[in-house]
Design a protein around this motif. Sequence first.
Motif, PDB file in Angstrom:
ATOM      1  N   SER A 137       6.222   6.220   2.608  1.00 12.40           N
ATOM      2  CA  SER A 137       5.596   4.907   2.727  1.00 12.40           C
ATOM      3  C   SER A 137       6.608   3.788   2.529  1.00 12.40           C
ATOM      4  O   SER A 137       6.417   2.847   1.756  1.00 12.40           O
ATOM      5  CB  SER A 137       4.452   4.773   1.703  1.00 12.40           C
ATOM      6  OG  SER A 137       3.707   3.600   1.918  1.00 12.40           O
ATOM      7  N   ARG A 148       0.926   4.295   1.579  1.00 17.73           N
ATOM      8  CA  ARG A 148       0.279   4.815   2.780  1.00 17.73           C
ATOM      9  C   ARG A 148       0.428   6.340   2.871  1.00 17.73           C
ATOM     10  O   ARG A 148       1.463   6.895   2.521  1.00 17.73           O
ATOM     11  CB  ARG A 148       0.884   4.172   4.027  1.00 17.73           C
ATOM     12  CG  ARG A 148       0.846   2.657   4.031  1.00 17.73           C
ATOM     13  CD  ARG A 148       1.423   2.066   5.327  1.00 17.73           C
ATOM     14  NE  ARG A 148       2.766   2.557   5.621  1.00 17.73           N
ATOM     15  CZ  ARG A 148       3.881   2.042   5.093  1.00 17.73           C
ATOM     16  NH1 ARG A 148       3.795   1.031   4.224  1.00 17.73           N
ATOM     17  NH2 ARG A 148       5.061   2.519   5.428  1.00 17.73           N
ATOM     18  N   GLN A 208       0.825  -1.203   0.000  1.00 20.23           N
ATOM     19  CA  GLN A 208       0.000   0.000   0.000  1.00 20.23           C
ATOM     20  C   GLN A 208       0.863   1.258   0.000  1.00 20.23           C
ATOM     21  O   GLN A 208       1.902   1.317   0.676  1.00 20.23           O
ATOM     22  CB  GLN A 208      -0.922   0.006   1.212  1.00 20.23           C
ATOM     23  CG  GLN A 208      -1.911   1.153   1.233  1.00 20.23           C
ATOM     24  CD  GLN A 208      -2.813   1.097   2.464  1.00 20.23           C
ATOM     25  OE1 GLN A 208      -2.581   0.301   3.382  1.00 20.23           O
ATOM     26  NE2 GLN A 208      -3.806   1.953   2.488  1.00 20.23           N
TER      27      GLN A 208
END
Length: 562
Positions: free
Chosen positions: A215, A145, A143
């Motif tokens: 991230s 993020r 992901q």
Amino acid sequence: MDWRLCLVLLLTALNCVVRGQEHQMPPKMISTFNLEYYYPRDSILTDATINCKAQNGQIQYEWKKNGVVVQNSQFVPIDRSTGTLKFVRMQNEHYGTYQCFATNEYGTSLSKPFKVKESRLGSFPAGDAEEVRCKEFEHCKIQCRDKPTCLPDSQCRVEWKIGEGTQTNVEINKRVGVDGNGDLHFMWTNTNDWISLQYRCGVWQEQRKMLVLGSETTLRIDPVSTVPEREPISVFKENGKAMYGGKGVLRCMFSGFPAPDVEWISPTKEVIKDTDGKYAISDFGRVLTILQAKPEYEGFYICKGKGKVESGPQRVFFNVTSAPILTGVNQMRDLVVLVEKKATFRCEAESLPNEEPPTLPIWKKNGVDLVIDGGKYILSENSKVLEVTDVQKGSDTGTYQCMSENSEGVLLKEAILKVIDPITILERPLGRYKIMPGDVLNLVVVADTDPSLTLQYKWMFTDNQGNEKEIESNEYWKFSRPINNNLTIDVRLSTDPGIVYSLTGDYKLKIYHNYDQKFINVTIETDIITTGEYNKWINSQNDRITIYCTCIFYFKCPCSFV
């Protein structure tokens, strides 16, 4: 005079007439604008010029922001004669809703309002790296993020990096892809995806030429002892939306080992291929772009993952939307209307199917709201029809605007009303004349009309047998030059009574331009009759009358009656 010089003078005169007519019209906006413009704050801008252009005569331009006139300044210079608005350095107070006003002595035309917004790129928050564990040959997602704000979306893209610095990109291929949220997907993983280096999500803003990273993620791959076959499974899908005439994107992503192909099926159950002007398939089949969206393209599209087996069908919806549009005929058409007549404008605004209905039209003249009092201005058909009554040249000529909006945008349509004087006949011939051999008859007509228009003349002739034709200049019919307003019937050199008689009948002159016409009727008679005409009369009399007459010219004829 040399014929070339004559041609030049004629073309120059025609050009002056055309340009003169244009210059007596209210302005009409010809520039189109984006719905939104994005510029970064506190940056020196080299390509931030917006041009406003209208037609018809000498025009002065004015810009407004949030309804207030924009003043010429160091950071926002404005040229009122060319319509140019330029942003040199954006400050916070320069963002807002802009609109251009183009004015000449006959009216004011408006641009559609548009927004000027800040081009932005935020940053990732500080944080520790996270670990994602996946099993070899299975799907794995990392992901992105806390992805920062990036505007406008068209200038932003997600780039995944591996290792330190910004030089090493994660290779995007049939096995590895990025979804619409910016998350990184492995359709299936292998142990080479884990090389003890961190994966980092990057957001690139093209307009600012900036990249931010964050991230951080460590990927761990758990190996397996056997190589399985895995059927396609949907791991991501995304609906699409486009403005009428614009582009829209649909996304589908399928895991599986080996990585599956992606097939797209239209709402009409046809397999989609790359099609010029309609469909474009990219990102190894995972992205379908619909080009030049039309309302009939709206609906559910099917995507399938295809390997050795086929996945179940996945439905994604494509929404075609629009600001209100005008339907029907004669919508907001430019009008030229005679003084004291009425002008009718139609603005039948509607939304596309399945959209919220638009607001009732708001009517303006030269950018100012009309006061609807049931006298001069009359609304009907639920405010979609405006009638301007008893129009006058000075007060009613102008540019009229119709505005309506829905959740997707604003409709602004303009139409010009030009009020003109009617055709007036200042001098005309009598309604009836007689001619004889040796006569010359001048049918003189003097007419006038609005100074912006040019009158045309067309003479028609109907003979005594009811045959009608357009008159052409010849030995006996002669027109005035350069226009055909005067007609001369000339039989001075003719002694043939048949010729004179052939010129008798009904003459009609049509005086006209594109917006008005008048007619003049004249009857031409003679006391001459031909032998054939006289015999018709005799045959209608008592059969016992015998006529000995070879030729009759003037009702005076030596005849014998038995």
